[in-house]
Design an enzyme around this catalytic site. Structure first.
Site, PDB file in Angstrom:
ATOM      1  N   LYS A 135       1.262   1.594   1.464  1.00  0.00           N
ATOM      2  CA  LYS A 135       2.179   2.617   0.936  1.00  0.00           C
ATOM      3  C   LYS A 135       2.567   3.581   2.049  1.00  0.00           C
ATOM      4  O   LYS A 135       3.726   3.984   2.169  1.00  0.00           O
ATOM      5  CB  LYS A 135       1.518   3.345  -0.247  1.00  0.00           C
ATOM      6  CG  LYS A 135       1.437   2.454  -1.469  1.00  0.00           C
ATOM      7  CD  LYS A 135       0.515   2.932  -2.554  1.00  0.00           C
ATOM      8  CE  LYS A 135       0.389   1.835  -3.621  1.00  0.00           C
ATOM      9  NZ  LYS A 135      -0.613   2.092  -4.634  1.00  0.00           N
TER      10      LYS A 135
ATOM     11  N   GLN B 141      -4.712   6.484  -6.461  1.00  0.00           N
ATOM     12  CA  GLN B 141      -4.935   5.040  -6.357  1.00  0.00           C
ATOM     13  C   GLN B 141      -6.006   4.608  -7.365  1.00  0.00           C
ATOM     14  O   GLN B 141      -7.084   5.190  -7.428  1.00  0.00           O
ATOM     15  CB  GLN B 141      -5.378   4.687  -4.919  1.00  0.00           C
ATOM     16  CG  GLN B 141      -5.540   3.202  -4.667  1.00  0.00           C
ATOM     17  CD  GLN B 141      -4.231   2.413  -4.809  1.00  0.00           C
ATOM     18  OE1 GLN B 141      -3.208   2.791  -4.269  1.00  0.00           O
ATOM     19  NE2 GLN B 141      -4.288   1.317  -5.570  1.00  0.00           N
TER      20      GLN B 141
ATOM     21  N   ASP C  18       4.246   6.836 -10.308  1.00  0.00           N
ATOM     22  CA  ASP C  18       3.737   5.586 -10.899  1.00  0.00           C
ATOM     23  C   ASP C  18       4.160   5.441 -12.356  1.00  0.00           C
ATOM     24  O   ASP C  18       3.956   4.393 -12.964  1.00  0.00           O
ATOM     25  CB  ASP C  18       2.196   5.574 -10.844  1.00  0.00           C
ATOM     26  CG  ASP C  18       1.675   4.733  -9.689  1.00  0.00           C
ATOM     27  OD1 ASP C  18       2.425   3.866  -9.201  1.00  0.00           O
ATOM     28  OD2 ASP C  18       0.512   4.930  -9.291  1.00  0.00           O
TER      29      ASP C  18
END
Ligand code: NAP
Length: 285
Positions: A52, A96, A119
């Protein structure tokens, strides 16, 4: 004729489009920023976080990482999220997953401001998705829609069957296909007559997590098969949920694994960070 959908190429295309937009913002003195929080030392998570970061660099975005100890308390983690929520120079926040067991994933994810929820796990954004008015869309499902659109595969009026009902893939992609006027059937582990249902699919989206789960006799001739699965076979190689070798002989479009849906997820995360930044005030560096 078989068309192999090249997710690697399409994901690069998207990154280049984002790069152009980031350059425009930079010329105005604005730089979008993604903050990533990693708890503990999970090696796979570290690789994902690093990828990322690299994608941010590629498009000229700023990224920052917070590496927290495995034993960090929920209060400390949420306090960091709140700090990032309040920082005007941070546009996207990502925690994460998976988190260590002592942390409540739902509470942690809901602590992220819906404006910075790149997300799309915050219930506000999930609600917007349901209404068809979302601007930040979940990355893997949004990547699937991009693949279909860029390959000019019509969605409206098509029979779409989704295998899997997870909050990350199955449910959101079902809603997104419905929002695009497909007729959607969602299947799961208790579904009866799965083979018959799959055979009626013009577009079959598979997110089950089992190697070679979809066999050639389950797919319709000339259909489109999107394989979301990421598994390891007995030789340790990455493979999807679809028996690619045999299914690809029957269908018109298919995504390979690796190189199909996988690369799209990060590109859509970066795109979401850009979208989030344009919806917020961005600060000069
Ligand atoms: P998940 O949370 O484990 O969900 C799997 C789904 O498959 C569940 O809804 C389950 O049904 C269903 N299922 C299991 N066995 C079945 C069967 N025999 N018949 C029909 N349905 C069955 O998995 P996920 O997070 O959605 O991920 C699915 C796969 O996609 C995994 O391989 C994962 O690694 C991969 N993935 C890839 C990306 C990417 O970027 N490409 C992103 C996310 C996930 P129940 O609900 O009834 O248990």
């Amino acid at each position: 004729m078989l068309n192999i959908i090249d997710g690697k190429r399409i994901s690069q295309e998207i990154l280049m489009e984002v790069k152009t937009k980031v350059e425009e913002l930079k010329s105005e003195g604005k730089v979008p920023c993604l903050s990533v929080i990693l708890v503990g030392n999970n090696p796979a998570s570290k690789i994902y976080v690093n990828n990322k970061k690299k994608a941010c660099e590629k498009v000229g975005m700023k990224s920052e990482e917070y590496l927290l100890d495995e034993n960090v308390s929920q209060e400390e983690l949420i306090s960091l999220i709140e700090e990032l929520n309040n920082r005007e120079d941070v546009n996207g926040i990502l925690v994460q997953l998976p988190l260590p067991k002592h942390l409540n994933e739902k509470v942690v994810l809901e602590a992220i401001s819906y404006k910075k929820d790149v997300d799309c796990f915050n219930p506000y954004n999930v609600g917007k998705l349901m209404q068809g008015t979302g601007t930040l869309l979940p990355c893997t499902p949004a990547g699937i829609i991009e693949l279909l659109d860029r390959e000019k595969i019509e969605i409206e009026g098509k029979n779409c069957v989704v295998l899997g009902r997870s909050n990350i893939v199955g449910k959101p992609i079902s809603i997104m296909m419905l929002n695009r006027n497909a007729t959607v059937t969602i299947c799961h582990s208790r579904t009866k007559n799965l083979e018959d249902i799959c055979k009626k699919a013009d577009i079959l989206i598979v997110a089950v997590g089992k190697e070679k789960f979809v066999k050639d006799f389950m797919v319709k001739e000339g259909s489109t098969v999107i394989d979301v699965g990421i598994n390891r076979n007995s030789e340790g190689k990455v493979c999807g949920d679809v028996d690619y070798e045999n299914v690809s002989k029957k269908v018109s479009y298919i995504t390979p694994v690796p190189g199909g849906v996988g690369p799209m997820t990060i590109s859509m995360l970066i795109k979401n960070t850009l979208i989030a930044s344009t919806q917020q005030k961005i600060y000069i560096y």
